[in-house]
Design an enzyme around this catalytic site. Structure first.
Site, PDB file in Angstrom:
ATOM      1  N   HIS A 152       0.130  -0.357 -11.951  1.00 19.64           N
ATOM      2  CA  HIS A 152      -0.883  -0.818 -12.587  1.00 19.64           C
ATOM      3  C   HIS A 152      -0.415  -1.677 -13.996  1.00 19.64           C
ATOM      4  O   HIS A 152      -0.908  -2.630 -14.248  1.00 19.64           O
ATOM      5  CB  HIS A 152      -2.101   0.000 -12.909  1.00 19.64           C
ATOM      6  CG  HIS A 152      -2.747   0.488 -11.669  1.00 19.64           C
ATOM      7  ND1 HIS A 152      -2.704   1.946 -11.297  1.00 19.64           N
ATOM      8  CD2 HIS A 152      -3.569  -0.146 -10.879  1.00 19.64           C
ATOM      9  CE1 HIS A 152      -3.307   1.995 -10.037  1.00 19.64           C
ATOM     10  NE2 HIS A 152      -4.034   0.676  -9.934  1.00 19.64           N
ATOM     11  N   GLN A 175      -4.610  -6.271   1.450  1.00 17.17           N
ATOM     12  CA  GLN A 175      -5.596  -6.376   0.553  1.00 17.17           C
ATOM     13  C   GLN A 175      -5.467  -7.987  -0.149  1.00 17.17           C
ATOM     14  O   GLN A 175      -6.144  -8.792  -0.386  1.00 17.17           O
ATOM     15  CB  GLN A 175      -5.876  -5.563  -0.624  1.00 17.17           C
ATOM     16  CG  GLN A 175      -6.826  -5.445  -1.601  1.00 17.17           C
ATOM     17  CD  GLN A 175      -6.995  -4.655  -2.684  1.00 17.17           C
ATOM     18  OE1 GLN A 175      -7.922  -3.856  -2.398  1.00 17.17           O
ATOM     19  NE2 GLN A 175      -6.040  -4.672  -3.595  1.00 17.17           N
TER      20      GLN A 175
END
Length: 286
Positions: free
Chosen positions: A37, A153
Site C-alpha cells: 500500500h 482486480q
C-alpha cells in the site's frame, strides 16, 4: 491530513478540487496497510497534487463463507501510514454510510471473472465493481492506483473504467515483495512460522514457469502439472489454481504471444495466497 466519513462531504470537496483543475490521486484500500500500500501511496504522491485514500472493508465482495467479520483491521496504524505517506484526505466511512439502505442498482461484471480467483468467488468482483463505481463518483480522481499482485482486480477495474467511460487513468504498481520473493499481503500474518518459510515457493515457481515459456516450452499442460507438483512437494500448501492466460483479457491463449499472465493461488492452513507475473512474450524473437 483530513479524515472524512461522510460521502457527501467528500464529494463536495472533490467537486471543488475538480473546478480548480487539481489533479487527484486515489488509492482505494480495505486497510491493514503494508508496504504494498505504501508503494501505491508513494506513486500517487509523486504524480498528483492531492492524494485521497479510502479505508473501507466492503461487505459486498465477501461471499457467504468468507472472512468479512474476521478481516484484519487496524485503523490507528492505517492513519499513521497515511500521514507518513502524505495523504491529504483519508476517507473512512462505515458500512451504514456507504450503504444506507438496500441497493436498487449494483454492477455485474460479465468478463474477466470466470477464471483465477473469480471462478471460486462468484459475485466477488460484482461487489468490487459496485463499490468502486460509488467511490469513483465520490472521489472524481484523475489517477487511481492498484497493485499488480491483485492482477485480476486490475483487469476488472480496467474494464470498468473503459466500459463506463470514467475519465480516470488506471495506474498498476509493481508488486512489493519480501526478500524471498513472497508478495506482501495483509493475509501473510495468518501463515504459521513454517508456512512463512515455505511461502517464497510461489514466486520461485512463477519465475521457473516464465523462464520455461520464454525458452519456448510448447506444452502448457505439462508445464502446469510440473509446477503444481513442485509447489506441493516443496511446501505444505495446496494449489488452488495455476493458469497461463492473456492479459488483461484473461482468456485462454491460442498461441504464446503478446502480454501474458502466469497466476497462482495456494491454500495454506489459514491463508490463501495469490501471486502472478505479467510479461510480454514475442514469438518472433524466439
Amino acid at each position: 491530513m483530513n479524515i472524512l466519513t461522510d460521502p457527501k462531504q467528500l464529494q463536495d470537496i472533490t467537486t471543488s478540487l475538480q473546478k480548480n483543475q487539481v489533479t487527484i490521486g486515489f488509492v482505494p484500500t480495505m486497510g491493514y496497510l503494508h508496504e504494498g500500500h505504501r508503494a501505491l501511496l508513494k506513486a500517487a504522491r509523486e504524480q498528483n497534487e492531492i492524494v485521497i485514500m479510502s479505508v473501507f472493508v466492503n461487505p459486498l465482495q465477501f461471499g457467504q463463507n468468507e472472512d468479512f467479520a474476521s478481516y484484519p483491521k487496524d485503523f490507528e496504524h492505517d492513519k499513521q501510514v497515511a500521514m507518513e505517506e502524505g495523504v491529504d484526505y483519508l476517507f473512512h466511512p462505515s458500512v451504514e454510510e456507504m450503504y444506507p439502505g438496500q441497493m436498487s442498482v449494483t454492477v455485474k461484471v460479465e468478463k474477466r471473472t470466470n477464471c483465477l480467483c473469480g471462478k471460486s468467488r462468484p459475485g466477488h468482483f460484482d461487489g468490487v465493481a459496485t463499490v468502486l463505481t460509488k467511490l469513483f463518483h465520490l472521489v472524481q480522481p484523475t489517477n487511481v492506483y492498484f497493485g499488480k499482485k491483485d492482477a485480476q482486480q486490475v483487469a476488472v477495474v480496467d474494464g470498468l473504467i473503459e466500459d463506463f467511460h470514467f475519465p480516470i487513468n488506471l495506474v498498476a504498481v509493481n508488486t512489493v515483495r519480501e526478500e524471498d520473493g513472497l508478495a506482501k499481503s495483509s493475509r501473510n500474518v495468518r501463515l504459521t512460522p513454517t508456512e512463512r518459510q515455505e511461502a517464497g515457493i510461489l514466486y520461485k515457481a512463477l519465475s521457473i514457469a516464465r523462464s520455461e515459456l520464454i525458452k519456448g516450452t510448447a506444452d502448457r499442460e505439462i508445464l502446469k502439472n510440473s509446477i503444481i507438483a513442485f509447489i506441493e512437494r516443496e511446501s505444505s500448501g495446496k494449489v488452488d489454481y495455476f493458469e497461463i492466460l492473456s492479459y488483461p483479457q484473461l482468456e485462454t491463449l491460442k498461441e504464446l504471444n503478446g502480454k501474458i499472465i502466469i497466476a497462482i493461488a495456494v491454500q495454506f492452513s489459514k491463508a490463501r495466497l495469490i501471486d502472478n507475473i505479467i510479461f510480454e512474450l514475442d514469438n518472433a524473437s524466439r
